[in-house]
Design a protein around this motif. Structure first.
Motif, mmCIF file in Angstrom:
data_model
loop_
_atom_site.group_PDB
_atom_site.id
_atom_site.type_symbol
_atom_site.label_atom_id
_atom_site.label_comp_id
_atom_site.label_asym_id
_atom_site.label_seq_id
_atom_site.Cartn_x
_atom_site.Cartn_y
_atom_site.Cartn_z
ATOM 1 N N GLU A 86 0.816 -1.209 0.000
ATOM 2 C CA GLU A 86 0.000 0.000 0.000
ATOM 3 C C GLU A 86 0.852 1.264 0.000
ATOM 4 N N LEU A 130 -7.661 3.495 -7.758
ATOM 5 C CA LEU A 130 -8.098 2.106 -7.884
ATOM 6 C C LEU A 130 -7.882 1.350 -6.580
ATOM 7 N N TRP A 131 -6.764 1.612 -5.922
ATOM 8 C CA TRP A 131 -6.485 0.974 -4.635
ATOM 9 C C TRP A 131 -7.524 1.381 -3.599
ATOM 10 N N PHE A 186 -10.815 -0.375 -4.330
ATOM 11 C CA PHE A 186 -10.770 -1.777 -3.947
ATOM 12 C C PHE A 186 -10.859 -1.950 -2.437
ATOM 13 N N ASN A 187 -10.167 -1.061 -1.696
ATOM 14 C CA ASN A 187 -10.108 -1.202 -0.243
ATOM 15 C C ASN A 187 -11.257 -0.516 0.486
#
Length: 247
Positions: free
Chosen positions: A107, A119-120, A123-124
């Protein structure tokens, strides 16, 4: 040499060794008792304001950096810097420390690349809010189901607030072509997580005032940036519409 003297000497050595071993064992037991008493005394210092501050910190920081929160709090509890409540002692497990450390490593770099960071976050986002609620519930719910629900509501709300502020601010920053502001914001969030955990565990009453102000700021920031992003998306849509219109 008289064998009786030699036999007496050997018996004396055996008795001395047994006595020394018993004394060492007694000393070990006493030392272990001191350590247990010290840990129990440290844990008893976590009064309700301290537990509330810890629960709020876990929820708030999880909205920014879930894996950093899990790793930092777990390693601090394992070393003995923070007397973790019973519901959070699982964070000290070596397997969980290794997993959260690996995810924190990923991360740290993914969050500093424009586009990939959004995008991270997307997703999270489905993980951070329930995880923040679960961590806060673990901090408060050791002896009471009611307090566990209170902790879950507190932690989930703060995690959602932090997640919304982070997502909108990153989306706004990503409209800029240069990458430096993105990296600076990511580093600021890294430091913010450490500061949140430190302040909550060392100055819980001051942290209470800080978190109230921070929530108001995050709400205002999210509202302001959402208007900005909506206007930017509208201008982008109008641009594509005019470009595709027949001459």
């Amino acid at each position: 040499m008289d064998t009786s003297i030699w036999t007496s000497f050997v018996e004396w050595l055996r008795g001395f060794g047994a006595q020394a071993g018993q004394q060492a064992a007694d000393a070990g037991v006493q030392m272990g008792g001191v350590v247990v008493e010290g840990v129990s005394a440290a844990a008893s210092q976590m009064d309700m304001p301290s537990l509330l501050a810890l629960a709020a910190a876990l929820g708030w920081a999880s909205g920014f950096r879930l894996y950093a929160v899990v790793f930092i709090v777990g390693i601090a509890g394992w070393i003995g810097w923070i007397p973790l409540p019973e519901g959070l002692q699982v964070l000290q497990h070596p397997a969980l420390l290794a997993t959260s450390g690996a995810l924190l490593f990923v991360e740290f770099f993914a969050d500093k690349i424009p586009g990939l960071d959004s995008l991270w976050d997307l997703f999270n986002s489905v993980i951070r809010i329930p995880a923040g609620a679960a961590l806060a519930a673990g901090a408060l719910g050791a002896d009471s189901g009611t307090m566990a629900i209170v902790g879950a509501l507190l932690g989930g709300s703060l995690a959602a607030t932090a997640q919304a502020a982070k997502t909108t601010s990153r989306a706004a920053i990503n409209t800029s072509p240069e990458p430096f502001s993105n990296v600076a914001m990511s580093l600021l969030e890294d430091g913010l997580v450490i500061g949140i955990v430190w302040l909550a565990t060392n100055q819980p009453l001051i942290f209470g005032g800080v978190v109230v102000v921070a929530v108001l700021v995050m709400w205002f920031t999210t509202w302001l940036l959402f208007k900005f992003l909506r206007a930017a998306l509208r201008r982008l849509r109008d641009l594509f519409s005019s470009a595709s219109a027949p001459a």
